[in-house]
Design a protein around this motif. Structure first.
Motif, PDB file in Angstrom:
ATOM      1  N   GLN A   1       4.461  -8.415   5.865  1.00  0.00           N
ATOM      2  CA  GLN A   1       5.764  -8.644   5.226  1.00  0.00           C
ATOM      3  C   GLN A   1       5.688  -8.423   3.712  1.00  0.00           C
ATOM      4  O   GLN A   1       6.608  -7.847   3.107  1.00  0.00           O
ATOM      5  N   VAL A   2       4.604  -8.881   3.116  1.00  0.00           N
ATOM      6  CA  VAL A   2       4.458  -8.725   1.668  1.00  0.00           C
ATOM      7  C   VAL A   2       4.311  -7.256   1.296  1.00  0.00           C
ATOM      8  O   VAL A   2       4.895  -6.779   0.305  1.00  0.00           O
TER       9      VAL A   2
ATOM     10  N   THR B   1       5.529  -4.679   2.832  1.00  0.00           N
ATOM     11  CA  THR B   1       6.843  -4.045   2.960  1.00  0.00           C
ATOM     12  C   THR B   1       7.685  -4.274   1.709  1.00  0.00           C
ATOM     13  O   THR B   1       8.345  -3.343   1.200  1.00  0.00           O
ATOM     14  N   ILE B   2       7.656  -5.492   1.203  1.00  0.00           N
ATOM     15  CA  ILE B   2       8.427  -5.811  -0.014  1.00  0.00           C
ATOM     16  C   ILE B   2       7.885  -5.041  -1.204  1.00  0.00           C
ATOM     17  O   ILE B   2       8.648  -4.456  -1.993  1.00  0.00           O
TER      18      ILE B   2
ATOM     19  N   LYS C   1       8.728  -1.239  -1.157  1.00  0.00           N
ATOM     20  CA  LYS C   1      10.151  -0.990  -1.430  1.00  0.00           C
ATOM     21  C   LYS C   1      10.450  -1.149  -2.915  1.00  0.00           C
ATOM     22  O   LYS C   1      11.177  -0.333  -3.500  1.00  0.00           O
ATOM     23  N   VAL C   2       9.889  -2.176  -3.541  1.00  0.00           N
ATOM     24  CA  VAL C   2      10.152  -2.393  -4.968  1.00  0.00           C
ATOM     25  C   VAL C   2       9.561  -1.257  -5.797  1.00  0.00           C
ATOM     26  O   VAL C   2      10.210  -0.741  -6.724  1.00  0.00           O
TER      27      VAL C   2
ATOM     28  N   GLU D   1       9.968  -9.368 -10.093  1.00  0.00           N
ATOM     29  CA  GLU D   1      10.786  -9.104  -8.912  1.00  0.00           C
ATOM     30  C   GLU D   1       9.976  -9.288  -7.627  1.00  0.00           C
ATOM     31  O   GLU D   1      10.465  -9.886  -6.655  1.00  0.00           O
ATOM     32  N   ILE D   2       8.763  -8.772  -7.605  1.00  0.00           N
ATOM     33  CA  ILE D   2       7.920  -8.947  -6.413  1.00  0.00           C
ATOM     34  C   ILE D   2       7.628 -10.420  -6.173  1.00  0.00           C
ATOM     35  O   ILE D   2       7.681 -10.908  -5.028  1.00  0.00           O
TER      36      ILE D   2
ATOM     37  N   ARG E   1      10.719 -12.167  -4.681  1.00  0.00           N
ATOM     38  CA  ARG E   1      10.995 -11.797  -3.293  1.00  0.00           C
ATOM     39  C   ARG E   1       9.970 -12.385  -2.336  1.00  0.00           C
ATOM     40  O   ARG E   1      10.314 -12.798  -1.220  1.00  0.00           O
ATOM     41  N   VAL E   2       8.723 -12.442  -2.753  1.00  0.00           N
ATOM     42  CA  VAL E   2       7.695 -13.027  -1.884  1.00  0.00           C
ATOM     43  C   VAL E   2       7.907 -14.529  -1.736  1.00  0.00           C
ATOM     44  O   VAL E   2       7.705 -15.103  -0.654  1.00  0.00           O
TER      45      VAL E   2
ATOM     46  N   LEU F   1      10.119 -15.757   1.061  1.00  0.00           N
ATOM     47  CA  LEU F   1       9.573 -15.863   2.413  1.00  0.00           C
ATOM     48  C   LEU F   1       9.132 -17.288   2.751  1.00  0.00           C
ATOM     49  O   LEU F   1       8.911 -17.602   3.918  1.00  0.00           O
TER      50      LEU F   1
END
Length: 217
Positions: free
Chosen positions: A118-119, A121-122, A125-126, A151-152, A155-156, A159
Motif C-alpha cells: 500500500q505504501v 502504491t502511494i 503515484k506521488v 505529502e507522502i 497520505r501514509v 492508512l
C-alpha cells in the motif's frame, strides 16, 4: 398815571420727559444706585469665587474613582494575558504528538501492520504526479523534495497503521546516465519494523523515496 416797574417772567421750556427726569434726579438717588450696582458686582464676584473650587473638584477624578479604574485596568490586563497564554498553549499543543499509555503489547495487530504494498502504491503515484514535467534545478528540486516528503507522510498516516512512527526521505538529482547508490542503516526489530522504497526518473531528473515504518512499543 400809575407806572409800575416791568417784571420779567421766566418760563421753563418744554423739555422732553427724559431730559427733565435726568435734570431733576437728586444726588442721593445717584449715590444709592451706584452703591447698589457696586454691591451687586461684589456679590457676583464672590459667587464666582465660591463656585470655582466646586467646579474644579467636580471636574477632577476622585480617589475612589482612581481605585476603581485601577482595578478595572488590572482585571482587563489579566484577562488579556490569560487569553494570550491560552492561545500560545493551544498552538504549542497542536504541534505536539500525543503520548499514549503503554499497552504492554510487543507486536502490532495483524490487520494494522505496516503494509509495504500500500505504501509503495502511494509513493509511486506521488512521484509520478509531482515530477512528470520537472527540469533539474537545485533550488526548485530542493523545495519540491520537501513538499513531496510531507505529502507522502500525510497520505501514509491516513492508512492508520497501529502505533507506527512514519519517516520519509526523498532524494532528487540530475539524470546524466550516471550510477548512484543510496544506502541506510537502522537498528530495529525485523518482525515489526520495515520500509518501502520507490524510484522515479525521466530524461532530466531521478528521484528516490524511502518510507520507514518503526513500531512504537
Amino acid at each position: 398815571m400809575d407806572i409800575r416797574p416791568a417784571t420779567r417772567s421766566s418760563s421753563t421750556p418744554n423739555l422732553p420727559p427724559k431730559m427733565v427726569d435726568k435734570s431733576k434726579t437728586s444726588p442721593l438717588l445717584k449715590s444709592n444706585s451706584s452703591y447698589l450696582l457696586k454691591r451687586q458686582m461684589s456679590t457676583l464676584s464672590e459667587t464666582k469665587q465660591n463656585e470655582t473650587p466646586v467646579l474644579s473638584e467636580r471636574s477632577g477624578p476622585s480617589f475612589v474613582g482612581l481605585l476603581a479604574s485601577k482595578r478595572l485596568a488590572k482585571r482587563l490586563t489579566s484577562r488579556i494575558m490569560a487569553g494570550r497564554t491560552r492561545s500560545l498553549l493551544n498552538s504549542r499543543m497542536s504541534g505536539l504528538s500525543i503520548q499514549r499509555e503503554p499497552t504492554y503489547r510487543m507486536e502490532p495487530k495483524e490487520a494494522l501492520k505496516f503494509n509495504v504494498a500500500q505504501v509503495e502504491t502511494i509513493v509511486n503515484k506521488v512521484l509520478s504526479d509531482r515530477l512528470g514535467d520537472i527540469k533539474y534545478s537545485p533550488l526548485v528540486c530542493s523545495n519540491i523534495s520537501r513538499l513531496i516528503t510531507e505529502e507522502i507522510k500525510d497520505r501514509v498516516k491516513m492508512l492508520k497503521f497501529d502505533r507506527y512512527k512514519i519517516i520519509v526521505i526523498v532524494f532528487i538529482g540530475e539524470n546524466k546516465d550516471q550510477g548512484i547508490q543510496i544506502s541506510s542503516r537502522c537498528a530495529w526489530d525485523d518482525k515489526v519494523d520495515t520500509f518501502a522504497n520507490c524510484t522515479y526518473q525521466n530524461s532530466a531528473i531521478y528521484a528516490t523515496a524511502t518510507v520507514y515504518g518503526v513500531y512504537n512499543e
